[in-house]
Design an enzyme around this catalytic site. Structure first.
Site, short mmCIF file in Angstrom:
data_model
loop_
_atom_site.label_atom_id
_atom_site.label_comp_id
_atom_site.label_asym_id
_atom_site.label_seq_id
_atom_site.Cartn_x
_atom_site.Cartn_y
_atom_site.Cartn_z
N HIS A 49 0.80 -1.23 0.00
CA HIS A 49 0.00 0.00 0.00
C HIS A 49 0.84 1.28 0.00
O HIS A 49 0.31 2.35 0.33
CB HIS A 49 -0.95 0.05 1.21
CG HIS A 49 -2.07 -0.94 1.16
ND1 HIS A 49 -1.90 -2.27 1.42
CD2 HIS A 49 -3.40 -0.77 0.89
CE1 HIS A 49 -3.06 -2.91 1.32
NE2 HIS A 49 -3.99 -2.02 0.99
N GLY A 59 -0.98 -2.67 -5.51
CA GLY A 59 -2.07 -3.61 -5.33
C GLY A 59 -3.39 -2.94 -5.01
O GLY A 59 -4.45 -3.54 -5.22
N HIS A 60 -3.35 -1.74 -4.47
CA HIS A 60 -4.58 -0.99 -4.17
C HIS A 60 -4.57 0.31 -4.96
O HIS A 60 -3.89 1.26 -4.61
CB HIS A 60 -4.68 -0.69 -2.68
CG HIS A 60 -6.06 -0.31 -2.22
ND1 HIS A 60 -6.83 0.65 -2.87
CD2 HIS A 60 -6.82 -0.76 -1.20
CE1 HIS A 60 -7.98 0.76 -2.25
NE2 HIS A 60 -8.01 -0.09 -1.24
N HIS A 69 -11.92 -6.71 -5.58
CA HIS A 69 -12.11 -5.87 -4.40
C HIS A 69 -12.85 -4.60 -4.80
O HIS A 69 -12.40 -3.85 -5.66
CB HIS A 69 -10.75 -5.55 -3.79
CG HIS A 69 -10.79 -4.84 -2.49
ND1 HIS A 69 -10.91 -3.48 -2.40
CD2 HIS A 69 -10.73 -5.30 -1.21
CE1 HIS A 69 -10.90 -3.11 -1.13
NE2 HIS A 69 -10.80 -4.21 -0.38
N GLU A 106 -13.84 -8.84 0.34
CA GLU A 106 -14.43 -7.50 0.17
C GLU A 106 -14.71 -7.17 -1.30
O GLU A 106 -14.54 -6.04 -1.74
CB GLU A 106 -13.52 -6.43 0.78
CG GLU A 106 -13.26 -6.62 2.26
CD GLU A 106 -12.42 -5.51 2.87
OE1 GLU A 106 -12.75 -5.07 3.98
OE2 GLU A 106 -11.44 -5.08 2.23
N GLU A 138 -19.24 -2.27 1.67
CA GLU A 138 -18.36 -1.46 2.51
C GLU A 138 -18.64 0.03 2.34
O GLU A 138 -18.89 0.51 1.23
CB GLU A 138 -16.90 -1.77 2.17
CG GLU A 138 -15.91 -1.07 3.08
CD GLU A 138 -14.46 -1.35 2.69
OE1 GLU A 138 -13.58 -0.57 3.09
OE2 GLU A 138 -14.21 -2.35 2.00
N CYS A 193 -16.56 2.43 2.44
CA CYS A 193 -15.58 3.02 1.53
C CYS A 193 -15.94 2.76 0.07
O CYS A 193 -15.65 3.59 -0.79
CB CYS A 193 -14.18 2.48 1.83
SG CYS A 193 -13.41 3.21 3.27
N CYS A 215 -10.56 2.70 7.73
CA CYS A 215 -10.59 3.51 6.52
C CYS A 215 -11.93 4.23 6.35
O CYS A 215 -11.98 5.32 5.79
CB CYS A 215 -10.32 2.63 5.30
SG CYS A 215 -11.30 1.12 5.24
N CYS A 216 -13.01 3.63 6.86
CA CYS A 216 -14.34 4.18 6.59
C CYS A 216 -14.65 5.48 7.34
O CYS A 216 -15.21 6.41 6.75
CB CYS A 216 -15.41 3.12 6.86
SG CYS A 216 -15.28 1.68 5.78
#
Length: 629
Positions: free
Chosen positions: A133, A182-183, A243, A295, A311, A313, A394-395
């Site tokens: 990340h 990856g994200h 995801h 997710e 989610e 997010c 994160c949310c």
């Protein structure tokens, strides 16, 4: 009023495309003054921002920037949540200098900045692109820096962000590391920094990341390359997959690149994926993601309500994508999904006091949850009640930044006039025009637009007529009192407006039954209730004698009606299920359980679980015919 009538670098907005069908209006041009969203924003500014900051100090995430390596706390992406908080605070006009000073001190001379990698005793830089990340964290740092550029013009946070972006370009540009994160997240951030600074290299780097994605540069891990959208190039993909948050952030970045480069092929690819995802992989609430384990999006029509991950997010990311597609195309269907998601996912996450949150947003809660300790981190995302903080939080910060910049999602301008996309009590002032919007939407469907200032020439006022009005009658009433029915899409009035003129949009916010596509196996034979953009649910606290929501059966032969205090009352019954030694029978022997007639009280889904532990369901079984046994 042209999209370029104000330089895009001067707009106080999260997204400022240099081209496109519509130009956004900024926080200096739109002010929410009352109603549903004003209350949410007041709680966000008065409680949520401090709550997030206090928790980050308590769990050590802000301290990571100055603490010794061995004392670092939190997951590998904890830095990103600090950056999202800084972005939210910047849009809200709150001070963040002490945190910024610590971040500046932690940045290395070449611009590298991460508390989990690259330090003595830690893994080397970029040694785990799949899960590390690092670039994702830069993305949120850069977005916080852009917020500072847009609100203040300059500042230390903006300088930190630009140094990090320069490092990324030098490290991952031509001749550098030929990889992606990856994200996804950095793509849209780099484009926005290019828009804010005029530096072409940031846009070029974002485009390079977009073109590399889907070519197998990441390792094939536990969930497969589709998990991080590295299985198929974006231009060839047909639907969002993997995801959910990653997929939506990537799509948003692809739209940004497509718009800035005039790449119609890339834009069309994202629109195609959005259409397929909305048609086959999206919950009634607008939520996305039906897999808990990874997710992720499920397959087409795999939308189980009790296993909805949805989610928070992903809801925020969906709004980000829809807004970008709206600006690029001008098509109201993108604002329709943004509205649905804002009211039923984003607004559902925070508690009424703004100090606890849902991470996942189920549509059916079978067991009463337990009250999370107010001073402990929740280890699980799928709690029955909102939790004050999560091991992966994160949310909360994503909700905080979204509510802080929400006025920027309300309205736009183009060559012809002003467009209203989301409805709230608001004041709008731009390019010689001032409007006063009065409404109690979504409780009431009347939206009155009063002209406070106008040039002495014709222009067009456009108002979105939501897709949920289909099958009902929406009306547009002009200043002279003449009215006309308007269909879902856009209603317009074009003429020379005078101060004091009022245009009124009347939307039919009466409760109505909603039936699912029969291919959604998990909810076949059930119905839901929607009132305007709000999805409703049954909650056990409203049922007599301690009943659970699984006793509810509704009767669709009659219509649901408005109840007191924003509730809806649905005709139905409470059944008394009886246990059997074996729960399966031939159809002609499956008699209906005994039941008593009852008006079933339903509440807005975004308000559930504010009154203590409860069971809840959105999709309601219909009343069964009695059979002789």
């Amino acid at each position: 009023m042209k999209p370029d009538s104000k330089a895009h670098t001067d707009l106080v907005v999260p997204v400022a495309p240099s081209r496109g069908r519509l130009r956004p209006l900024g926080l200096e041009e739109v002010r929410i003054t009352g109603g549903f969203w004003a209350r949410r924003r007041e709680v966000n500014a008065g409680a949520t921002l401090d709550h997030c900051r206090d928790w980050m100090e308590r769990v050590g995430w802000t301290g990571n920037f100055s603490a010794p390596v061995e004392e670092r706390r939190g997951r590998e992406f904890a830095d990103s949540d600090v950056y999202k908080l800084l972005e939210a605070m910047t849009w809200a006009g709150a001070g963040s200098d002490p945190i910024t000073e610590a971040i500046a001190a932690a940045q290395e001379p070449d611009g590298y900045l991460n508390t989990a990698f690259g330090r003595p005793g830690r893994q080397p830089r970029y040694s785990d692109l799949e899960w590390g990340h690092e670039l994702y964290c830069y993305g949120h740092l850069i977005q916080a820096g852009v917020a500072q550029i847009r609100t203040r013009g300059e500042g230390e946070l903006a300088k930190i962000a630009q140094r990090a972006a320069d490092h990324v370009c030098a490290t991952f540009g031509p001749g550098g590391i030929e990889g992606v994160c990856g994200h996804p997240e950095i793509e849209t951030a780099l484009v926005e920094l290019a828009r804010a600074t005029g530096e072409q290299r940031y846009l070029d780097q974002a485009a390079l990341f977009i073109d590399r994605r889907g070519r197998g540069t990441l390792a094939d891990g536990e969930f497969g390359r589709a998990y991080y959208q590295d299985d198929t190039p974006i231009r060839q993909a047909t639907v969002l997959r993997g995801h959910a948050v990653r997929a939506l952030y990537l799509a948003a970045g692809a739209v940004d690149v497509a718009v800035e480069r005039g790449d119609d092929e890339l834009l069309a690819a994202v629109v195609r994926q959005w259409e397929a995802t909305v048609a086959r992989r999206t919950y009634l609430t607008g939520g996305m993601g039906s897999h808990h384990r990874d997710e992720s999006f499920g397959d087409d029509f795999v939308l189980p309500p009790d296993r909805a991950y949805s989610e928070t997010c992903a809801g925020v990311a969906s709004v980000m994508l829809s807004w970008r597609l709206l600006l690029a195309t001008g098509e109201p269907r993108f604002a329709d999904l943004a509205e649905r998601t804002l009211f039923n996912v984003v607004a559902a996450s925070p508690a009424e006091d703004g100090r606890s949150f849902f991470y996942a947003n189920t549509l059916h809660r079978r067991r009463r949850g337990t009250v999370p300790p107010p001073d402990a981190v929740s280890p699980r995302a799928e709690s029955g009640l909102r939790a004050p903080w999560f091991a992966v939080s994160c949310c909360p910060t994503n909700v905080a930044r979204t509510l802080a910049l929400l006025p920027a999602y309300l309205a736009t301008v183009d060559d012809h006039g002003i467009q209203l996309h989301q409805y709230a009590d608001a004041e709008i002032s731009t390019d010689g025009i001032a409007l006063r919007v009065r409404t109690d939407y979504p409780s009431d469907g009347t939206v009155t637009v009063r002209i406070a200032r106008s040039p002495d020439r014709p222009w067009t006022l456009s108002l979105r007529v939501p897709a949920w009005t289909e099958g009902a009658t929406a009306r547009l009433v002009d200043a002279d009192g003449t009215g006309r029915a308007v269909a879902p899409g856009t209603a317009t009035v074009t003429r020379v407006f005078r101060p004091g003129d009022e245009i009124r949009l009347e939307l039919p916010v009466t409760p109505r039954w909603i039936a699912p596509d029969p291919r959604i196996d998990a909810v076949r034979g059930t119905v839901a209730v929607q009132r305007g953009p709000l999805v409703y649910c049954a909650e056990s606290v409203d049922l007599p004698d301690g009943r659970d929501v699984d006793a509810v059966r509704v009767d669709t032969a009659a219509e649901p009606v408005d109840g007191p205090d924003g509730t809806v009352v649905a005709p139905g019954e409470l059944a008394e299920p009886h246990d059997e030694a074996w729960p399966y029978r031939p159809p002609d022997q499956a008699g209906a359980p005994a039941a008593e007639r009852e008006g079933i009280v339903l509440v807005p889904y975004n308000s559930w679980a504010n009154r203590g532990p409860s069971t809840m369901r959105v999709w309601l079984p219909t009343a069964l015919r009695r059979r002789n046994r």
